[in-house]
Design a protein around this motif. Structure first.
Motif, PDB file in Angstrom:
ATOM      1  N   LYS A  57       4.110  -3.540  -8.827  1.00  0.00           N
ATOM      2  CA  LYS A  57       3.184  -3.717  -8.229  1.00  0.00           C
ATOM      3  C   LYS A  57       2.717  -2.375  -8.202  1.00  0.00           C
ATOM      4  CE  LYS A  57       5.446  -7.487  -5.446  1.00  0.00           C
ATOM      5  NZ  LYS A  57       6.214  -8.279  -4.227  1.00  0.00           N
ATOM      6  N   LYS A  58       2.034  -2.553  -8.102  1.00  0.00           N
ATOM      7  CA  LYS A  58      -0.162  -1.447  -7.210  1.00  0.00           C
ATOM      8  C   LYS A  58      -0.767  -1.548  -6.323  1.00  0.00           C
ATOM      9  CE  LYS A  58      -0.418  -3.336 -11.304  1.00  0.00           C
ATOM     10  NZ  LYS A  58       1.096  -4.099 -11.986  1.00  0.00           N
ATOM     11  N   VAL A  59       0.001  -0.332  -5.719  1.00  0.00           N
ATOM     12  CA  VAL A  59      -0.967  -1.000  -4.580  1.00  0.00           C
ATOM     13  C   VAL A  59      -1.754   0.291  -3.957  1.00  0.00           C
ATOM     14  CG1 VAL A  59      -0.588  -0.916  -2.184  1.00  0.00           C
ATOM     15  CG2 VAL A  59       1.006  -2.004  -3.457  1.00  0.00           C
ATOM     16  N   HIS A  60      -2.962   0.510  -3.973  1.00  0.00           N
ATOM     17  CA  HIS A  60      -4.330   1.504  -3.798  1.00  0.00           C
ATOM     18  C   HIS A  60      -4.763   1.975  -2.490  1.00  0.00           C
ATOM     19  CE1 HIS A  60      -5.936   1.242  -7.692  1.00  0.00           C
ATOM     20  NE2 HIS A  60      -5.894  -0.271  -7.477  1.00  0.00           N
ATOM     21  N   VAL A  61      -4.041   3.316  -1.822  1.00  0.00           N
ATOM     22  CA  VAL A  61      -4.119   3.914  -0.780  1.00  0.00           C
ATOM     23  C   VAL A  61      -5.388   3.984  -0.776  1.00  0.00           C
ATOM     24  CG1 VAL A  61      -2.822   4.332   0.667  1.00  0.00           C
ATOM     25  CG2 VAL A  61      -1.637   3.399  -1.168  1.00  0.00           C
ATOM     26  N   ASN A  62      -6.305   4.077   0.580  1.00  0.00           N
ATOM     27  CA  ASN A  62      -6.951   4.861   0.611  1.00  0.00           C
ATOM     28  C   ASN A  62      -7.883   4.744   1.999  1.00  0.00           C
ATOM     29  OD1 ASN A  62      -8.246   4.957  -2.956  1.00  0.00           O
ATOM     30  ND2 ASN A  62      -8.095   2.445  -2.226  1.00  0.00           N
ATOM     31  N   GLY A  63      -8.914   6.493   1.906  1.00  0.00           N
ATOM     32  CA  GLY A  63      -9.079   6.393   4.113  1.00  0.00           C
ATOM     33  C   GLY A  63      -8.966   7.633   3.684  1.00  0.00           C
ATOM     34  N   MET A 107      -5.175   9.918  -6.502  1.00  0.00           N
ATOM     35  CA  MET A 107      -6.077   9.969  -7.611  1.00  0.00           C
ATOM     36  C   MET A 107      -7.391  10.409  -7.060  1.00  0.00           C
ATOM     37  SD  MET A 107      -4.617   7.689  -9.227  1.00  0.00           S
ATOM     38  CE  MET A 107      -5.790   6.296 -10.182  1.00  0.00           C
ATOM     39  N   GLY A 108      -7.582  11.349  -5.862  1.00  0.00           N
ATOM     40  CA  GLY A 108      -8.697  11.943  -5.517  1.00  0.00           C
ATOM     41  C   GLY A 108      -8.208  12.491  -4.335  1.00  0.00           C
ATOM     42  N   PRO A 109      -8.422  12.906  -3.186  1.00  0.00           N
ATOM     43  CA  PRO A 109      -8.438  14.225  -2.200  1.00  0.00           C
ATOM     44  C   PRO A 109      -7.968  13.001  -0.796  1.00  0.00           C
ATOM     45  CG  PRO A 109     -10.760  15.020  -2.441  1.00  0.00           C
ATOM     46  CD  PRO A 109     -10.178  13.681  -4.153  1.00  0.00           C
ATOM     47  N   ASN A 110      -8.593  11.212  -1.099  1.00  0.00           N
ATOM     48  CA  ASN A 110      -8.153  10.132   0.017  1.00  0.00           C
ATOM     49  C   ASN A 110      -7.902   9.430  -0.856  1.00  0.00           C
ATOM     50  OD1 ASN A 110      -7.933  12.213   2.056  1.00  0.00           O
ATOM     51  ND2 ASN A 110     -11.161  11.423   2.346  1.00  0.00           N
ATOM     52  N   SER A 111      -7.448   9.364  -2.678  1.00  0.00           N
ATOM     53  CA  SER A 111      -7.442   8.257  -2.992  1.00  0.00           C
ATOM     54  C   SER A 111      -6.197   8.120  -3.903  1.00  0.00           C
ATOM     55  CB  SER A 111      -8.160   7.827  -3.791  1.00  0.00           C
ATOM     56  OG  SER A 111      -8.260   7.421  -4.930  1.00  0.00           O
ATOM     57  N   TRP A 112      -5.372   7.487  -3.652  1.00  0.00           N
ATOM     58  CA  TRP A 112      -3.743   7.434  -3.791  1.00  0.00           C
ATOM     59  C   TRP A 112      -3.452   6.204  -4.458  1.00  0.00           C
ATOM     60  CZ3 TRP A 112      -0.183  11.154  -3.285  1.00  0.00           C
ATOM     61  CH2 TRP A 112      -0.653  12.291  -2.107  1.00  0.00           C
ATOM     62  N   GLY A 131      -3.983   0.264  12.785  1.00  0.00           N
ATOM     63  CA  GLY A 131      -4.416   1.468  13.900  1.00  0.00           C
ATOM     64  C   GLY A 131      -5.196   2.530  13.193  1.00  0.00           C
ATOM     65  N   ARG A 132      -4.537   2.659  12.032  1.00  0.00           N
ATOM     66  CA  ARG A 132      -4.773   3.947  10.965  1.00  0.00           C
ATOM     67  C   ARG A 132      -6.103   3.673   9.821  1.00  0.00           C
ATOM     68  NH1 ARG A 132       0.506   4.679  11.336  1.00  0.00           N
ATOM     69  NH2 ARG A 132       1.268   6.742  12.542  1.00  0.00           N
ATOM     70  N   ASP A 133      -6.799   4.700   9.458  1.00  0.00           N
ATOM     71  CA  ASP A 133      -7.871   4.403   8.660  1.00  0.00           C
ATOM     72  C   ASP A 133      -7.655   4.896   7.513  1.00  0.00           C
ATOM     73  OD1 ASP A 133     -10.206   4.920   8.022  1.00  0.00           O
ATOM     74  OD2 ASP A 133     -12.111   7.067   8.887  1.00  0.00           O
ATOM     75  N   VAL A 134      -7.534   3.864   6.731  1.00  0.00           N
ATOM     76  CA  VAL A 134      -6.901   3.294   5.610  1.00  0.00           C
ATOM     77  C   VAL A 134      -7.324   1.786   5.022  1.00  0.00           C
ATOM     78  CG1 VAL A 134      -4.677   3.200   6.716  1.00  0.00           C
ATOM     79  CG2 VAL A 134      -4.950   4.312   4.211  1.00  0.00           C
ATOM     80  N   SER A 135      -6.706   2.414   4.289  1.00  0.00           N
ATOM     81  CA  SER A 135      -6.989   0.709   3.504  1.00  0.00           C
ATOM     82  C   SER A 135      -5.688   0.590   2.706  1.00  0.00           C
ATOM     83  CB  SER A 135      -8.241  -0.092   2.459  1.00  0.00           C
ATOM     84  OG  SER A 135      -8.392   1.659   1.350  1.00  0.00           O
ATOM     85  N   ILE A 136      -5.325  -1.413   2.528  1.00  0.00           N
ATOM     86  CA  ILE A 136      -4.208  -0.878   1.636  1.00  0.00           C
ATOM     87  C   ILE A 136      -4.159  -2.279   0.803  1.00  0.00           C
ATOM     88  CG2 ILE A 136      -1.917  -1.051   1.398  1.00  0.00           C
ATOM     89  CD1 ILE A 136      -2.238   1.460   2.547  1.00  0.00           C
ATOM     90  N   ARG A 137      -4.836  -2.120  -0.758  1.00  0.00           N
ATOM     91  CA  ARG A 137      -5.396  -3.098  -1.669  1.00  0.00           C
ATOM     92  C   ARG A 137      -3.572  -3.159  -2.683  1.00  0.00           C
ATOM     93  NH1 ARG A 137      -8.147  -4.274  -5.838  1.00  0.00           N
ATOM     94  NH2 ARG A 137      -9.152  -1.776  -6.045  1.00  0.00           N
TER      95      ARG A 137
END
Length: 377
Positions: A57-63, A107-112, A131-137
């Motif tokens: 499973k691949k999950v993008h975590v950004n923010g 992947m970048g400063p705020n990208s995993w 409640g956190r400034d982050v997206s999970i996709r």
């Protein structure tokens, strides 16, 4: 297949090789092909094999809070991971018990990107993000083709400039056969290998091109379960097959500590504050068992789940086993009582069709200094 809800665009390729696409982690996966698994094992150990591991499973975590979230959820100090680097990490529950493992790709400063197997990693990240400034996709279009073996780098060097300079647990954005890909110096075989992350619509063409262009180097398609042979030699655990979810303790709920599994190295030195940290440190020295190797006499492998005895007393269970046609040895991964997890301890494996003498053996069996997977140039 009734529980499968995820689909690889390589399904037709696997069917053509004889697979019935058994379910793993919600995806129809090539557990079997109509050929000898030993051929695939030998190819990966001596040449290279191509495997579809898109069921991961691949999950993008950004923010802005992405790093903070992963710092709380995993055992690694994520601030030491820079863009282009990755790290193997574990996730724990509040009781300090293992719930999943994963690879963290920065992947970048705020990208995993977090890649995990059949555990609860995605759900835990989603819950912690509230409640956190982050997206999970969750990304199931992204496919993962694993090219593993000593000639993998020679093949890729013909097509990807700079691939020989890519260090272990690093990744690069590039193109392969004209398609955009991310190539990661990771794998699950103990060999020098690469994972090629690509779009689902590109995966069939890339798969075919690797097998056609790599045939002269001995590259062949390999089934997912060939990993069981490779992981036994290389001390690579597979959730939940080596865990108490499958081999529960009497009167205890599921869950193993990292000390028991030998995964305590995934905790960055001095790190605190991650989920389950206090219990993790408190449970050190209170192991109920140890993951350890068993080396069997003769050529017969141990049965999966075979009980292990010492002096007439049950002291463990074999979780995964294999016979290597290369080194001519039968070996396995086992959950052993702590006092038996000592090199040379005499043991007895009780297969359904008889008993086999064995000794406890340190892990990994193959390449203990990890020189193959970390080789440079």
């Amino acid at each position: 297949m009734t529980v499968s809800w995820r689909f690889s665009t390589l399904a037709d390729r696997h069917r053509a090789l004889g697979s019935k696409l058994e379910d793993w982690s919600g995806m129809g996966t090539a557990w079997t092909y109509e050929k000898d698994a030993n051929e695939e094992y030998i190819a990966i150990r001596t040449k290279a094999g191509l495997m579809d591991v898109s069921g991961l499973k691949k999950v993008h975590v950004n923010g802005p809070h992405a790093s903070h979230l992963l710092d709380l959820a995993t055992t690694r100090d994520v601030e030491k991971i820079y863009p282009g680097k990755s790290a193997y990490a574990c996730m724990l529950n509040e009781a300090g018990k293992f719930t999943d493992d994963c690879i963290l790709y920065r992947m970048g400063p705020n990208s995993w990107m977090v890649v995990h197997g059949s555990g609860t990693g995605h759900e835990e990240l989603t819950r912690a993000a509230m409640g956190r400034d982050v997206s999970i996709r969750f990304d199931d279009n992204l496919h993962d083709l694993s090219l593993q073996g000593p000639v993998a780098v020679d093949f890729l060097a013909k097509h990807v400039p700079g691939i020989r300079d890519l260090n272990y647990f690093h990744h690069m954005q590039t193109r392969l056969f004209g398609f955009p890909v991310m190539i990661s110096r990771t794998g699950y075989t103990g060999e020098r290998g690469y994972e090629i992350f690509c779009r689902g619509q590109d995966a069939p063409v890339i798969w075919d091109a690797i097998l056609e262009d790599g045939a002269d180097l001995g590259i062949i398609p390999t089934r997912f379960t060939t990993l069981d042979m490779l992981r036994v030699e290389s001390y690579l655990l597979f959730y939940p097959y080596d865990n108490s979810q499958k081999y529960p303790f009497e009167n205890e709920g599921p869950g193993d500590t990292l000390w028991e599994l030998g995964l305590d190295f995934t905790v960055s030195p001095g790190k605190t504050g991650f989920r389950g940290a206090e219990e993790h440190y408190r449970l050190r020295g209170k192991e109920r068992f140890k993951i350890f190797g068993v080396l069997l006499e003769g050529e017969q492998p141990a049965d999966e789940g075979a009980p292990v005895y010492r002096d007439g007393k049950k002291v463990g269970v074999v979780t995964c086993a294999m016979y290597s046609p290369l080194v001519k040895k039968s070996m396995g991964i086992a959950r052993l009582d702590v006092d038996c997890a000592v090199q040379g301890t005499p043991l007895e494996i009780h297969n359904q069709n008889g008993k086999i003498m064995a000794v406890a053996h340190t892990l990994p069996f193959d390449d203990p200094k990890k020189l193959k997977r970390t080789a440079k140039g």
